[in-house]
Design an enzyme around this catalytic site. Structure first.
Site, PDB file in Angstrom:
ATOM      1  N   GLU A   1      43.950  39.211  44.640  1.00 21.74           N
ATOM      2  CA  GLU A   1      45.232  39.923  44.510  1.00 21.74           C
ATOM      3  C   GLU A   1      45.043  41.436  44.556  1.00 21.74           C
ATOM      4  O   GLU A   1      45.738  42.180  43.841  1.00 21.74           O
ATOM      5  CB  GLU A   1      45.933  39.546  43.195  1.00 21.74           C
ATOM      6  CG  GLU A   1      46.163  38.061  43.016  1.00 21.74           C
ATOM      7  CD  GLU A   1      47.041  37.724  41.813  1.00 21.74           C
ATOM      8  OE1 GLU A   1      47.674  38.641  41.248  1.00 21.74           O
ATOM      9  OE2 GLU A   1      47.093  36.540  41.447  1.00 21.74           O
TER      10      GLU A   1
ATOM     11  N   ASN B   1      41.925  31.579  38.359  1.00 24.17           N
ATOM     12  CA  ASN B   1      42.260  32.925  38.826  1.00 24.17           C
ATOM     13  C   ASN B   1      42.662  33.816  37.644  1.00 24.17           C
ATOM     14  O   ASN B   1      43.445  33.396  36.792  1.00 24.17           O
ATOM     15  CB  ASN B   1      43.459  32.794  39.790  1.00 24.17           C
ATOM     16  CG  ASN B   1      43.743  34.036  40.590  1.00 24.17           C
ATOM     17  OD1 ASN B   1      42.846  34.576  41.238  1.00 24.17           O
ATOM     18  ND2 ASN B   1      44.993  34.492  40.576  1.00 24.17           N
TER      19      ASN B   1
ATOM     20  N   HIS C   1      43.727  43.818  40.522  1.00 23.61           N
ATOM     21  CA  HIS C   1      44.812  44.818  40.578  1.00 23.61           C
ATOM     22  C   HIS C   1      44.214  46.107  40.030  1.00 23.61           C
ATOM     23  O   HIS C   1      43.987  46.228  38.825  1.00 23.61           O
ATOM     24  CB  HIS C   1      45.996  44.380  39.713  1.00 23.61           C
ATOM     25  CG  HIS C   1      46.723  43.195  40.266  1.00 23.61           C
ATOM     26  ND1 HIS C   1      47.482  43.263  41.417  1.00 23.61           N
ATOM     27  CD2 HIS C   1      46.791  41.912  39.847  1.00 23.61           C
ATOM     28  CE1 HIS C   1      47.993  42.065  41.675  1.00 23.61           C
ATOM     29  NE2 HIS C   1      47.590  41.234  40.734  1.00 23.61           N
TER      30      HIS C   1
ATOM     31  N   GLU D   1      45.427  33.019  34.780  1.00 27.07           N
ATOM     32  CA  GLU D   1      45.526  33.855  33.579  1.00 27.07           C
ATOM     33  C   GLU D   1      45.615  33.066  32.276  1.00 27.07           C
ATOM     34  O   GLU D   1      46.495  33.299  31.451  1.00 27.07           O
ATOM     35  CB  GLU D   1      46.734  34.796  33.702  1.00 27.07           C
ATOM     36  CG  GLU D   1      46.665  35.683  34.933  1.00 27.07           C
ATOM     37  CD  GLU D   1      47.850  36.635  35.057  1.00 27.07           C
ATOM     38  OE1 GLU D   1      48.858  36.444  34.355  1.00 27.07           O
ATOM     39  OE2 GLU D   1      47.769  37.567  35.872  1.00 27.07           O
TER      40      GLU D   1
ATOM     41  N   ASP E   1      45.203  45.229  44.889  1.00 27.05           N
ATOM     42  CA  ASP E   1      45.996  46.388  45.288  1.00 27.05           C
ATOM     43  C   ASP E   1      45.452  47.567  44.490  1.00 27.05           C
ATOM     44  O   ASP E   1      44.745  47.371  43.501  1.00 27.05           O
ATOM     45  CB  ASP E   1      47.521  46.217  45.125  1.00 27.05           C
ATOM     46  CG  ASP E   1      47.961  45.611  43.807  1.00 27.05           C
ATOM     47  OD1 ASP E   1      47.186  45.658  42.822  1.00 27.05           O
ATOM     48  OD2 ASP E   1      49.096  45.107  43.730  1.00 27.05           O
TER      49      ASP E   1
HETATM   50  C1  GLA Z   1      49.726  38.307  38.530  1.00 30.71           C
HETATM   51  C2  GLA Z   1      50.062  37.014  39.259  1.00 30.71           C
HETATM   52  C3  GLA Z   1      50.690  37.234  40.591  1.00 30.71           C
HETATM   53  C4  GLA Z   1      51.705  38.361  40.563  1.00 30.71           C
HETATM   54  C5  GLA Z   1      51.067  39.595  39.984  1.00 30.71           C
HETATM   55  C6  GLA Z   1      51.954  40.800  40.037  1.00 30.71           C
HETATM   56  O1  GLA Z   1      48.590  38.882  38.937  1.00 30.71           O
HETATM   57  O2  GLA Z   1      48.946  36.181  39.429  1.00 30.71           O
HETATM   58  O3  GLA Z   1      51.316  36.060  41.012  1.00 30.71           O
HETATM   59  O4  GLA Z   1      52.842  37.966  39.847  1.00 30.71           O
HETATM   60  O5  GLA Z   1      50.704  39.298  38.643  1.00 30.71           O
HETATM   61  O6  GLA Z   1      53.191  40.605  39.431  1.00 30.71           O
END
Ligand code: GLA
Length: 377
Positions: free
Chosen positions: A293, A227, A263, A186, A295
């Protein structure tokens, strides 16, 4: 406060507004149905879900293995230690995992001269015992950085030294045991600018090059990833990250892949086309790509219809990955609703994962299994 969370809230707002009108319509229809005595038991969140227990049939990992796909989940160490059903389900279904927090700075390097490898070691041991690959997460991020780093002023050489020591020590500790590292997480904000952080303020944009180079020195065999979130939504951020990654390659920075966090929310998911073009874009640069990641938060209360919508989103993301040969990993942020960051960070949303809180498989799980069995859509 997390910008990732803020932008999910924003996306939720837009999505909910869009479906607001629809809901009014549904409410009216529902009222009419009730009035004429037609109940919908499956939509009642109070009804028990499918019986707890093993899903039966092939496991996700049995289906993913022959495709050389890592199918994984993020793992909180507490669950692995204290919950036998958790550990059993994880080992049965997945061939990869990501430590959810155990490798982040505040856990693994809480004081300048103290590393705490114990939580991450136990996760890596579990992975090796069950023949699972590990995604290391994450070496440089703007969050979950301990105050000994953030709360003092550093000169650039001092902070470079701190970062170098951290990367050398952590990557070196797991050398040979980590398939992929999320080296930088990020680094861009939602507008596509390199975000403010201690790394950016003191070292400048070069912290990213340095992190990749130092990680490569410490474990030349690990695949090194950038990422981030929202890369699947066309816009300023997706464009900026693509251009930045291309520039890293041009300058010979050892980057191997890009992780798309994904997400998502059922109320405003990316289209399959958006997902595919993001994955194809990075693959087209000669890079590995992965879903890292995933969800899919549901606006509560859950209903049978919402679980089906959620399953469709899981299915779209998986299909997009299966359609791109460089997409080698498909990782969800947890796998059971029992442990998920969504309800606490995104009030009103939840039930985001393929297994419910009792480890019963949800329609999302069935959709993933069907998608893996079918393969390239
Ligand atoms: C980001 C981070 C993860 C996790 C998520 C949800 O996506 O990369 O490590 O902390 O937030 O909190």
């Amino acid at each position: 406060m997390s910008e990732n969370r803020d932008r999910l809230i924003e996306r939720a707002g837009i999505g909910l507004l869009a479906i607001g009108g629809l809901l009014v319509l549904v409410a009216v229809v529902f009222g009419v149905l009730i009035a004429i005595g037609v109940g919908d038991e499956s939509a009642d969140p109070q009804q028990p879900g499918p019986a707890a227990g093993e899903p039966g049939g092939p496991t996700l990992r049995a289906l993913a293995g022959p495709r050389r796909l890592l199918v994984g989940a993020a793992v909180p160490v507490e669950a692995l230690k204290g919950d036998a059903s958790y550990a059993r389900t994880l080992a049965r279904e997945y061939n990869a995992l990501t430590p959810e927090n155990a490798m982040k700075w505040d856990t693994i390097h809480p004081e300048r001269n103290r590393y705490d490898f114990a939580p991450a070691d136990s996760i890596v041991r579990f992975a090796r015992a069950h023949d699972m690959a590990v995604r290391g997460h994450t070496l440089v991020w703007y969050r979950q950085v301990p105050s000994w780093v953030t709360d003092r002023s550093w000169t650039r050489p001092e902070l470079e030294q701190v970062l170098h020591d951290h990367i050398r020590r952590v990557v070196g500790h797991y050398r040979g045991k980590i398939a992929q590292w999320d080296v930088v997480n990020e680094a861009f904000d939602s507008e596509g600018k390199l975000r403010d952080s201690i790394w950016m303020r003191v070292i400048g944009p070069e912290y990213i090059d340095l992190a990749f180079r130092w990680a490569h020195e410490a474990d030349p065999d690990a695949k090194l990833f950038y990422n981030d979130y929202d890369l699947e939504f066309p816009g300023a951020k997706a464009r900026a990250v693509m251009a930045f990654v291309r520039d890293l390659q041009r300058r010979g920075v050892p980057i191997d892949g890009v992780g798309i966090q994904a997400h998502e929310l059922t109320v405003r998911p990316p289209s399959r086309k958006e997902l595919q073009s993001a994955l194809r874009g990075y693959a087209g640069l000669g890079l590995d790509v992965g879903i890292t990641e995933l969800d899919v938060g549901i606006y509560l209360p859950t209903s049978a219809a919402k679980l089906d919508e959620q399953a469709a989103v899981y299915s779209d993301v998986l299909d997009a990955c299966l359609a791109v040969s460089r997409c080698g990993s498909f990782v969800t942020w947890g796998f059971t609703d029992k442990y998920s960051w969504i309800p606490s960070e995104l009030p009103g949303f939840g039930d985001a994962l393929p297994f419910d809180a009792n480890y019963a498989p949800k329609p999302a799980f069935t959709a993933l299994r069907r998608g893996l069995a079918r393969g390239h859509p």
